[in-house]
Design a protein around this motif. Structure first.
Motif, PDB file in Angstrom:
ATOM      1  N   PRO A  72       8.758 -19.861  31.666  1.00 14.29           N
ATOM      2  CA  PRO A  72       8.602 -18.410  31.747  1.00 14.29           C
ATOM      3  C   PRO A  72       8.914 -17.741  30.414  1.00 14.29           C
ATOM      4  N   ALA A  73       8.257 -16.619  30.168  1.00 16.38           N
ATOM      5  CA  ALA A  73       8.516 -15.880  28.936  1.00 16.38           C
ATOM      6  C   ALA A  73       9.935 -15.320  28.947  1.00 16.38           C
ATOM      7  N   THR A  74      10.572 -15.350  27.780  1.00 17.21           N
ATOM      8  CA  THR A  74      11.931 -14.817  27.643  1.00 17.21           C
ATOM      9  C   THR A  74      11.898 -13.344  27.238  1.00 17.21           C
ATOM     10  N   TYR A  75      10.975 -12.991  26.351  1.00 14.53           N
ATOM     11  CA  TYR A  75      10.860 -11.613  25.866  1.00 14.53           C
ATOM     12  C   TYR A  75       9.425 -11.119  26.049  1.00 14.53           C
ATOM     13  N   ARG A  76       9.314  -9.899  26.527  1.00 21.38           N
ATOM     14  CA  ARG A  76       8.020  -9.230  26.631  1.00 21.38           C
ATOM     15  C   ARG A  76       7.954  -8.162  25.538  1.00 21.38           C
ATOM     16  N   ILE A  77       6.825  -8.136  24.845  1.00 24.98           N
ATOM     17  CA  ILE A  77       6.662  -7.266  23.678  1.00 24.98           C
ATOM     18  C   ILE A  77       5.462  -6.351  23.889  1.00 24.98           C
ATOM     19  N   SER A  78       5.673  -5.070  23.686  1.00 29.92           N
ATOM     20  CA  SER A  78       4.579  -4.084  23.713  1.00 29.92           C
ATOM     21  C   SER A  78       4.502  -3.424  22.345  1.00 29.92           C
ATOM     22  N   VAL A  79       3.311  -3.411  21.758  1.00 31.13           N
ATOM     23  CA  VAL A  79       3.124  -2.872  20.403  1.00 31.13           C
ATOM     24  C   VAL A  79       2.117  -1.735  20.444  1.00 31.13           C
ATOM     25  N   GLN A  80       2.425  -0.665  19.733  1.00 32.52           N
ATOM     26  CA  GLN A  80       1.497   0.455  19.578  1.00 32.52           C
ATOM     27  C   GLN A  80       1.268   0.718  18.100  1.00 32.52           C
ATOM     28  N   VAL A 113      -3.619   0.118   2.194  1.00 24.09           N
ATOM     29  CA  VAL A 113      -3.713   0.167   3.652  1.00 24.09           C
ATOM     30  C   VAL A 113      -2.368   0.645   4.169  1.00 24.09           C
ATOM     31  N   ASP A 114      -2.381   1.736   4.919  1.00 24.54           N
ATOM     32  CA  ASP A 114      -1.155   2.311   5.475  1.00 24.54           C
ATOM     33  C   ASP A 114      -1.150   2.124   6.990  1.00 24.54           C
ATOM     34  N   ALA A 115       0.018   1.889   7.546  1.00 23.40           N
ATOM     35  CA  ALA A 115       0.130   1.760   8.998  1.00 23.40           C
ATOM     36  C   ALA A 115       1.505   2.208   9.460  1.00 23.40           C
ATOM     37  N   ALA A 116       1.547   2.785  10.644  1.00 21.25           N
ATOM     38  CA  ALA A 116       2.808   3.112  11.313  1.00 21.25           C
ATOM     39  C   ALA A 116       2.698   2.558  12.724  1.00 21.25           C
ATOM     40  N   PHE A 117       3.680   1.778  13.131  1.00 17.51           N
ATOM     41  CA  PHE A 117       3.612   1.188  14.453  1.00 17.51           C
ATOM     42  C   PHE A 117       4.993   1.178  15.094  1.00 17.51           C
ATOM     43  N   SER A 118       4.986   1.031  16.393  1.00 18.14           N
ATOM     44  CA  SER A 118       6.235   0.943  17.153  1.00 18.14           C
ATOM     45  C   SER A 118       6.102  -0.201  18.147  1.00 18.14           C
ATOM     46  N   TRP A 119       7.238  -0.741  18.547  1.00 17.98           N
ATOM     47  CA  TRP A 119       7.188  -1.797  19.548  1.00 17.98           C
ATOM     48  C   TRP A 119       8.430  -1.754  20.419  1.00 17.98           C
ATOM     49  N   THR A 120       8.256  -2.248  21.625  1.00 16.16           N
ATOM     50  CA  THR A 120       9.340  -2.335  22.597  1.00 16.16           C
ATOM     51  C   THR A 120       9.535  -3.788  22.962  1.00 16.16           C
ATOM     52  N   LEU A 121      10.775  -4.217  22.949  1.00 17.90           N
ATOM     53  CA  LEU A 121      11.138  -5.596  23.255  1.00 17.90           C
ATOM     54  C   LEU A 121      12.025  -5.584  24.488  1.00 17.90           C
ATOM     55  N   ARG A 122      11.626  -6.342  25.492  1.00 13.88           N
ATOM     56  CA  ARG A 122      12.385  -6.345  26.749  1.00 13.88           C
ATOM     57  C   ARG A 122      12.651  -7.789  27.193  1.00 13.88           C
ATOM     58  N   ARG A 150      18.465  -3.927  28.825  1.00 14.53           N
ATOM     59  CA  ARG A 150      17.893  -2.688  28.307  1.00 14.53           C
ATOM     60  C   ARG A 150      16.891  -2.982  27.198  1.00 14.53           C
ATOM     61  N   ALA A 151      15.776  -2.280  27.227  1.00 15.49           N
ATOM     62  CA  ALA A 151      14.720  -2.511  26.244  1.00 15.49           C
ATOM     63  C   ALA A 151      15.163  -2.055  24.862  1.00 15.49           C
ATOM     64  N   MET A 152      14.694  -2.756  23.849  1.00 12.32           N
ATOM     65  CA  MET A 152      14.931  -2.389  22.453  1.00 12.32           C
ATOM     66  C   MET A 152      13.633  -1.796  21.903  1.00 12.32           C
ATOM     67  N   SER A 153      13.708  -0.611  21.335  1.00 14.18           N
ATOM     68  CA  SER A 153      12.530   0.042  20.769  1.00 14.18           C
ATOM     69  C   SER A 153      12.741   0.261  19.276  1.00 14.18           C
ATOM     70  N   ARG A 154      11.712  -0.064  18.503  1.00 13.05           N
ATOM     71  CA  ARG A 154      11.781   0.113  17.058  1.00 13.05           C
ATOM     72  C   ARG A 154      10.442   0.611  16.536  1.00 13.05           C
ATOM     73  N   GLU A 155      10.479   1.158  15.333  1.00 12.61           N
ATOM     74  CA  GLU A 155       9.244   1.604  14.686  1.00 12.61           C
ATOM     75  C   GLU A 155       9.354   1.382  13.185  1.00 12.61           C
ATOM     76  N   LEU A 156       8.201   1.302  12.540  1.00 10.64           N
ATOM     77  CA  LEU A 156       8.175   0.975  11.122  1.00 10.64           C
ATOM     78  C   LEU A 156       6.882   1.477  10.508  1.00 10.64           C
ATOM     79  N   ALA A 157       6.971   1.957   9.274  1.00 13.17           N
ATOM     80  CA  ALA A 157       5.791   2.342   8.498  1.00 13.17           C
ATOM     81  C   ALA A 157       5.640   1.363   7.341  1.00 13.17           C
ATOM     82  N   GLN A 206      11.853 -10.592  13.572  1.00  5.38           N
ATOM     83  CA  GLN A 206      13.249 -10.340  13.221  1.00  5.38           C
ATOM     84  C   GLN A 206      13.969  -9.590  14.334  1.00  5.38           C
ATOM     85  N   SER A 207      13.257  -8.682  15.015  1.00  2.00           N
ATOM     86  CA  SER A 207      13.895  -7.949  16.114  1.00  2.00           C
ATOM     87  C   SER A 207      14.236  -8.898  17.266  1.00  2.00           C
ATOM     88  N   ILE A 208      13.421  -9.940  17.461  1.00  2.00           N
ATOM     89  CA  ILE A 208      13.728 -10.924  18.496  1.00  2.00           C
ATOM     90  C   ILE A 208      14.947 -11.751  18.085  1.00  2.00           C
TER      91      ILE A 208
END
Length: 202
Positions: free
Chosen positions: A120-128, A140-149, A155-162, A192-194
């Protein structure tokens, strides 16, 4: 001067398309295969992740490369390059590249890419991907966020980065290569967040 240089770069891209109007060029965001490095301790269960489909702005949900003309301002024109395409629709290419990049950095498997999950998966990751601009011959510029659960309900961990990656040349190839590098920086940050979550859970 910046506008003149940007216009020249766009003209070069369009001339290249005209000269190769009968050919379609395909690009991938996936990196070359790299060796996996396991992070689990002896006796621990192998690490498994589950990466959800990546959310991207609607204008990017297509196989064609989308390039911003001018200096990258909100009013600048967007060009859709019909003869220059990702191997799949951009959001699918992005998910595949992130999945392989994160998994290889952690010595993990992505259960969302397998037909049968042995563990089974240990961590579920959602990326936007919240913002993305490929500016011809510039960056090339990008801004994204992700949630790690954690699957056990922590409790979910949420982070963002540009991020910003320079483009080394005025060709579409150079633009695609810069995008690939930027996506690998995204994979670095998520992996790294994992690692951080694993350390905090000990």
């Amino acid at each position: 001067m910046k506008n003149i240089l940007a216009a020249t770069a766009i003209a070069s891209l369009l001339m290249g398309c005209a000269n190769n109007s009968s050919r379609t060029h395909f690009y991938t965001l996936a990196p070359q295969a790299t060796a996996s490095v396991a992070v689990t301790a002896p006796g621990d269960q192998p690490l498994a992740i589950e990466l959800a489909p990546v959310a991207v702005p609607e204008r990017l949900a297509r196989p064609q490369l989308v390039v911003r003309e001018g200096n990258g301002s909100a009013s600048a024109q967007l060009l859709i390059l019909e003869q220059h395409r990702w191997a799949a629709s951009f959001e699918n290419e992005l998910r595949d590249a992130l999945s392989s990049g994160i998994a290889s950095r952690l010595g993990a498997t992505d259960q969302s890419r397998t037909s049968s999950a042995s563990i089974p998966a240990t961590y579920r990751i959602s990326v936007q991907l919240r913002q993305f601009d490929a500016v011809s011959a510039q960056r090339v510029d990008a801004a994204f966020s992700w949630t790690l659960r954690h699957v056990k309900g922590q409790r979910a961990m949420s982070r963002e980065l540009a991020l910003s990656e320079p483009v080394s040349g005025d060709s579409v190839d150079a633009l695609a290569q810069a995008t690939q590098k930027l996506v690998q920086h995204m994979a670095d940050a998520i992996a790294q967040s994992i690692r951080d979550a694993q350390r905090d859970a000990r």
